[in-house]
Design a protein around this motif. Sequence first.
Motif, PDB file in Angstrom:
ATOM      1  N   ALA A 233      39.632  32.377  29.584  1.00  0.00           N
ATOM      2  CA  ALA A 233      41.001  32.016  29.192  1.00  0.00           C
ATOM      3  C   ALA A 233      41.027  30.658  28.500  1.00  0.00           C
ATOM      4  CB  ALA A 233      41.916  32.010  30.410  1.00  0.00           C
TER       5      ALA A 233
ATOM      6  N   ALA B 209      41.714  42.523  39.690  1.00  0.00           N
ATOM      7  CA  ALA B 209      40.548  43.373  39.405  1.00  0.00           C
ATOM      8  C   ALA B 209      39.559  43.330  40.566  1.00  0.00           C
ATOM      9  CB  ALA B 209      39.863  42.924  38.107  1.00  0.00           C
ATOM     10  N   ALA B 210      39.296  42.132  41.058  1.00  0.00           N
ATOM     11  CA  ALA B 210      38.361  41.989  42.180  1.00  0.00           C
ATOM     12  C   ALA B 210      38.937  42.617  43.442  1.00  0.00           C
ATOM     13  CB  ALA B 210      38.048  40.506  42.406  1.00  0.00           C
TER      14      ALA B 210
ATOM     15  N   ALA C 125      37.030  36.270  33.643  1.00  0.00           N
ATOM     16  CA  ALA C 125      38.321  36.321  32.957  1.00  0.00           C
ATOM     17  C   ALA C 125      38.976  34.937  32.925  1.00  0.00           C
ATOM     18  CB  ALA C 125      39.244  37.331  33.646  1.00  0.00           C
ATOM     19  N   ARG C 126      38.914  34.230  34.042  1.00  0.00           N
ATOM     20  CA  ARG C 126      39.544  32.907  34.099  1.00  0.00           C
ATOM     21  C   ARG C 126      38.824  31.926  33.166  1.00  0.00           C
ATOM     22  NH1 ARG C 126      40.459  34.229  39.796  1.00  0.00           N
ATOM     23  NH2 ARG C 126      38.509  33.270  40.422  1.00  0.00           N
ATOM     24  N   ILE C 127      37.503  31.957  33.195  1.00  0.00           N
ATOM     25  CA  ILE C 127      36.734  31.046  32.334  1.00  0.00           C
ATOM     26  C   ILE C 127      37.068  31.310  30.866  1.00  0.00           C
ATOM     27  CG2 ILE C 127      34.403  30.504  31.509  1.00  0.00           C
ATOM     28  CD1 ILE C 127      33.497  31.156  34.482  1.00  0.00           C
TER      29      ILE C 127
ATOM     30  N   PRO D  23      32.185  41.472  43.307  1.00  0.00           N
ATOM     31  CA  PRO D  23      33.253  41.806  42.341  1.00  0.00           C
ATOM     32  C   PRO D  23      34.063  40.605  41.871  1.00  0.00           C
ATOM     33  CG  PRO D  23      33.266  43.397  44.152  1.00  0.00           C
ATOM     34  CD  PRO D  23      32.288  42.307  44.535  1.00  0.00           C
ATOM     35  N   GLU D  24      34.056  39.532  42.645  1.00  0.00           N
ATOM     36  CA  GLU D  24      34.814  38.342  42.262  1.00  0.00           C
ATOM     37  C   GLU D  24      34.355  37.802  40.900  1.00  0.00           C
ATOM     38  OE1 GLU D  24      37.367  37.311  43.908  1.00  0.00           O
ATOM     39  OE2 GLU D  24      37.749  35.511  42.711  1.00  0.00           O
TER      40      GLU D  24
ATOM     41  N   ARG E 236      31.680  43.604  48.367  1.00  0.00           N
ATOM     42  CA  ARG E 236      32.885  42.821  48.638  1.00  0.00           C
ATOM     43  C   ARG E 236      32.900  41.430  48.017  1.00  0.00           C
ATOM     44  NH1 ARG E 236      37.290  45.136  51.825  1.00  0.00           N
ATOM     45  NH2 ARG E 236      36.480  47.155  52.418  1.00  0.00           N
TER      46      ARG E 236
ATOM     47  N   ALA F  63      38.520  46.354  43.374  1.00  0.00           N
ATOM     48  CA  ALA F  63      37.119  46.735  43.643  1.00  0.00           C
ATOM     49  C   ALA F  63      36.817  46.648  45.136  1.00  0.00           C
ATOM     50  CB  ALA F  63      36.172  45.832  42.849  1.00  0.00           C
ATOM     51  N   ARG F  64      37.295  45.606  45.781  1.00  0.00           N
ATOM     52  CA  ARG F  64      37.020  45.446  47.217  1.00  0.00           C
ATOM     53  C   ARG F  64      37.718  46.537  48.036  1.00  0.00           C
ATOM     54  NH1 ARG F  64      37.151  39.678  45.991  1.00  0.00           N
ATOM     55  NH2 ARG F  64      39.363  39.523  46.454  1.00  0.00           N
TER      56      ARG F  64
ATOM     57  N   GLU G 194      47.131  34.202  32.878  1.00  0.00           N
ATOM     58  CA  GLU G 194      45.731  34.040  32.460  1.00  0.00           C
ATOM     59  C   GLU G 194      44.787  33.783  33.643  1.00  0.00           C
ATOM     60  OE1 GLU G 194      46.816  31.861  28.177  1.00  0.00           O
ATOM     61  OE2 GLU G 194      45.604  30.799  29.680  1.00  0.00           O
ATOM     62  N   ARG G 195      45.290  33.065  34.630  1.00  0.00           N
ATOM     63  CA  ARG G 195      44.386  32.543  35.654  1.00  0.00           C
ATOM     64  C   ARG G 195      44.549  33.180  37.035  1.00  0.00           C
ATOM     65  NH1 ARG G 195      40.408  28.375  34.383  1.00  0.00           N
ATOM     66  NH2 ARG G 195      40.859  27.932  32.205  1.00  0.00           N
TER      67      ARG G 195
ATOM     68  N   ALA H  97      36.021  49.832  47.876  1.00  0.00           N
ATOM     69  CA  ALA H  97      34.715  49.909  48.549  1.00  0.00           C
ATOM     70  C   ALA H  97      34.843  50.614  49.896  1.00  0.00           C
ATOM     71  CB  ALA H  97      34.128  48.514  48.739  1.00  0.00           C
TER      72      ALA H  97
ATOM     73  N   PRO I  58      44.127  37.925  36.944  1.00  0.00           N
ATOM     74  CA  PRO I  58      42.823  38.610  36.891  1.00  0.00           C
ATOM     75  C   PRO I  58      42.227  38.918  38.267  1.00  0.00           C
ATOM     76  CG  PRO I  58      42.863  36.806  35.307  1.00  0.00           C
ATOM     77  CD  PRO I  58      44.116  36.685  36.142  1.00  0.00           C
ATOM     78  N   GLU I  59      42.659  38.193  39.282  1.00  0.00           N
ATOM     79  CA  GLU I  59      42.125  38.428  40.621  1.00  0.00           C
ATOM     80  C   GLU I  59      42.364  39.867  41.078  1.00  0.00           C
ATOM     81  OE1 GLU I  59      40.301  36.300  42.171  1.00  0.00           O
ATOM     82  OE2 GLU I  59      40.101  37.410  44.055  1.00  0.00           O
TER      83      GLU I  59
ATOM     84  N   ALA J  29      34.040  39.240  38.221  1.00  0.00           N
ATOM     85  CA  ALA J  29      34.882  39.753  37.126  1.00  0.00           C
ATOM     86  C   ALA J  29      36.096  38.854  36.914  1.00  0.00           C
ATOM     87  CB  ALA J  29      35.333  41.180  37.432  1.00  0.00           C
ATOM     88  N   ALA J  30      36.738  38.471  38.002  1.00  0.00           N
ATOM     89  CA  ALA J  30      37.915  37.599  37.897  1.00  0.00           C
ATOM     90  C   ALA J  30      37.515  36.220  37.377  1.00  0.00           C
ATOM     91  CB  ALA J  30      38.603  37.487  39.256  1.00  0.00           C
TER      92      ALA J  30
END
Lengths: 592, 592
Positions: free
Chosen positions: B579, A571-572, B575-577, B568-569, B565, A575-576, A564-565, A579, A568-569, B571-572
């Motif tokens: 959860a 995804a970021a 998702a964490r919040i 995009p964070e 750069r 994206a980076r 859950e925690r 880029a 998800p990273e 998004a993660a």
Amino acid sequence: MPVYKAPVADTSFILHDVLDLSRHADLPGFAEATPDTVAAILEEGAKLTETSFAPVNLSGDQEGCTRHADGRVTTPKGFREAYDAYVQGGWLGLSVPEELGGQGLPSTLNTVMQEFASAANLALAMYPGLTMGAVAALIEHASPEQKARYLPKMVEGTWSGTMNLTEPHCGTDLGLIKTKAVPNGDGSFAITGTKIFISAGEHDLTENIVHLVLARIEGAPQGTKGISLFVVPKVLVNDDGSLGERNGVSCGSLEHKMGIHGNATCVMNYDGATGWLVGEENRGLAAMFVMMNEARLAVGVQGLAVSEVAYQNAVAYARDRLQGRSLTGPKNPDGPADPIIVHPDVRRTLMTIRSINEAARALILRTALESDIAHRSPDAAARQKALDFLGLMTPVVKGVFTDLGFDNAVKAQQMFGGHGYVEEWGMSQFVRDARITMIYEGANGIQAMDLVGRKLAKDGGRAVMTFFGEVEAFCKANASDPAMQPYVGPLGEGLGRLQQATMWFMNNAMAKPDNAGAGATDYMHMFGLVAMGYMWGLMAKAALAKEGEPGMAEKLVVGRFYMERLMPETAAQLARISAGADTTMALAADAF
Amino acid sequence: MPVYKAPVADTSFILHDVLDLSRHADLPGFAEATPDTVAAILEEGAKLTETSFAPVNLSGDQEGCTRHADGRVTTPKGFREAYDAYVQGGWLGLSVPEELGGQGLPSTLNTVMQEFASAANLALAMYPGLTMGAVAALIEHASPEQKARYLPKMVEGTWSGTMNLTEPHCGTDLGLIKTKAVPNGDGSFAITGTKIFISAGEHDLTENIVHLVLARIEGAPQGTKGISLFVVPKVLVNDDGSLGERNGVSCGSLEHKMGIHGNATCVMNYDGATGWLVGEENRGLAAMFVMMNEARLAVGVQGLAVSEVAYQNAVAYARDRLQGRSLTGPKNPDGPADPIIVHPDVRRTLMTIRSINEAARALILRTALESDIAHRSPDAAARQKALDFLGLMTPVVKGVFTDLGFDNAVKAQQMFGGHGYVEEWGMSQFVRDARITMIYEGANGIQAMDLVGRKLAKDGGRAVMTFFGEVEAFCKANASDPAMQPYVGPLGEGLGRLQQATMWFMNNAMAKPDNAGAGATDYMHMFGLVAMGYMWGLMAKAALAKEGEPGMAEKLVVGRFYMERLMPETAAQLARISAGADTTMALAADAF
């Protein structure tokens, strides 16, 4: 004083229930590693590190090492006794072949012990750790005569070992090495030059120190192709094995470092010291790489180790420290306040560290097991497959677990508030000690480039494709099990993103390598997250099989937290990476 | 020795081109802040901090403070001279009202100077910084007689100030304070107790030290409602303003800390010291909050400051250090290797730090400007709006910029490889110094709870809705400008996610407050990312308006990097919040 309790139960769960050590009983040394033997080794290792290493960790940091006017270096109070206990336990030879004086047990068990020792006292554990790396390089590359001369004492622990690579003007770029070797005409060489940042370069724990030194033989080609490896003992060794004269190598000074104060980090001066070529002339880097790969895994273990001990202390403090009230009503109504472990932000922090540690431990032990297979299996195909895994995961274990180990030490320190910032509690030491693991044995940016620039494309991508296939198969095999859904669902998603990032490199980095460089660190961390996620999948599966037994329900919760925690990273990160390098490289160097 | 160059041009760009200081000429003190005056202040501030503060930073860390047997504390060599230069420049009174001995200029300019001074020498800058906080509290809450007695000397810098909150058993939870105050019958109180972690508690820079102390008057209610604020001078002040007898307060010991060694962090013993009530009885926490809010913003500035100086040194090293070759062919073909600034991973690191620093500086100065409006505007509605912004951004500035400041110092240190780990280069000091900013004035987890638990819902969400509206309007107004697309596109996306997270709290945290606690830190960082993104939108707009002028093209590149750069964070984070807290809180406290 900080506490430390070796994670015996968790290690045992990984070795037996997740990795199923007994499946490999056909490998040399594995039949001897019966569950009883493994249990005894874990218990003894725990006892030694908890009672001998840990008690002198904080005091060792505060005292540090001392260089005396005559060049001698003494280690902090209590280090000698702890080291002797380690030697007497035969720990240095645990996984060394029996014919070389060791016990021949799986090196996976040695990795376990490295974690315990590094967690209890990183600075102290580095001394035998470096010896083990030097032993590995000598086993692989030294002549039979050299092996006979040096190995028995090193395996015993009476002599220690070092690696001498870095010079003032070069660390990463070893092609720039200037230390020179001039033939003496008797088969030996006169070594002259200055090496810096030499861990355990001089100390009082052993009778002799066997330095492995990179140098350039007079007239050798420029760059990395002209570098040779030499063995240069601090005290020359007579043919009968007794100690002779002092060699021309000495510690010029100790570095003033941020941490690992108990380890002597030396400037080493070679003044025509007598050395002997190890392996072939001009092939020194390849020989040293054996040692460096061993060392890189060991440094990844150090990252986990500090994270683990920092976590344990944060937990203890969070249970004791009374501050504020739970958001859902008092949990300690008779006290002046609740323990801070009731606060969700504290929980989140502890769960984050724990979910990383348990997965890191599993991935490290899996990688160590692959190293055993690579070195011991009689089956060439099995060896190749194991080597592929090992090569792929070495930069991940080193780069990701040291970055996360440091972050976790910082997070654990934060739980202490102002008390974390004062040295008495030991949390500052964990942070300062952990910091070096991100730098030595190849700074983590180098690990990322090793992964992206070398390991991915090697053999047509065989290693990475095999790993992706293994994770995919696991997800598929468990897709219809509802109890496994919270694990394989997010794991599959993370894997999909990792595959997209890999594909992105294939499509964009061949023609434009800066695109690989600009995404390398994110990719390495993404790889680590997915690999740890896979470990959580395996651990969840093993825990479900043992449902109802102690600790299994907790495992399932911590694994769910990871999904859950942490996952998800990815995804970021994707994206980076996507880029690309254009913006990153757009400014002129003088516009910074 | 580390280098430092105050970012005068960037600061000037933010003050004039982004914030348009001249728009506020109707506020008291702002008319005097003409472009010429501002330029002179920036130049003088740069000169003082570069030539007086910076040169004694590394040596101050290595020497530290010394407590002598008689309880006196001396600061490191050169601190006294640098502090005197600061006092002589009149910097302490820069934004203090003229009737109290200051110059009455905007406090926004004071914030600029705080950045320069903290970057050049954090430990030293803390001494006058604490005085300013104490001055702010006295201006707001002290009686006219108290103001007359203490303020002139403090504004001058001849006396300094401290805040005494923390006790061994309580830092965050001030309701547990035990220090007691007993009426002496003459209007004064006898203060008895022990305070810990008192920055600048005792030193040799000033003739007197004015301690502001939280204590409990005998018989006061339990908890936070029974705490009063007292002024307790180190040396008693006679009615004619001259110094009298030594008061019963002394430094019992200095803390051994991870960093800020040049600042004396004291255990302060109050043995029936004479103190006078400041403001109302039992309303001490409210009074101290004035000082704490000032201090929280100042600590956020410290985070930026260390990040900036660490960045500058990393850039200098990356240009000098030759190691390896560019992936796209040699850039320094005549040298033995290329400077490491050619490597994309090094660029990525430097660009990351820079894109954070420039946005953080803009948000800090915008927040400081709102503080000026809140304190100086004749228009009640404008004051209210500014106070809303200030309250909302205080935890963000403190929590986010200190977390990022530390991370950035670590990243900058990494550029140095092994040289970053030895103390001679100063990078270790930046990391160790930055670490405290995440802890003091409310650990960052507390900042996150302040944002989520108090600031969001305050006045029906008025402050946050106003801020969201401002960013939305900006995005909409620039949506059709193709040159602004790279900025408002990602900003709009980040804002959308932040709004989703805010909505998630509204729907899920009212009934179950743990859901707020478990997502608070991620939310705070998400808020910071979006707020910095908005600053990049404003800066891009200003840079486009000045296209062709020096530095503007670079601004546009760095802003684009931020969007690609950093943004995009979010998004993660979302998702964490989302959860929630269930898994985070699932384990029993004894299962850790």
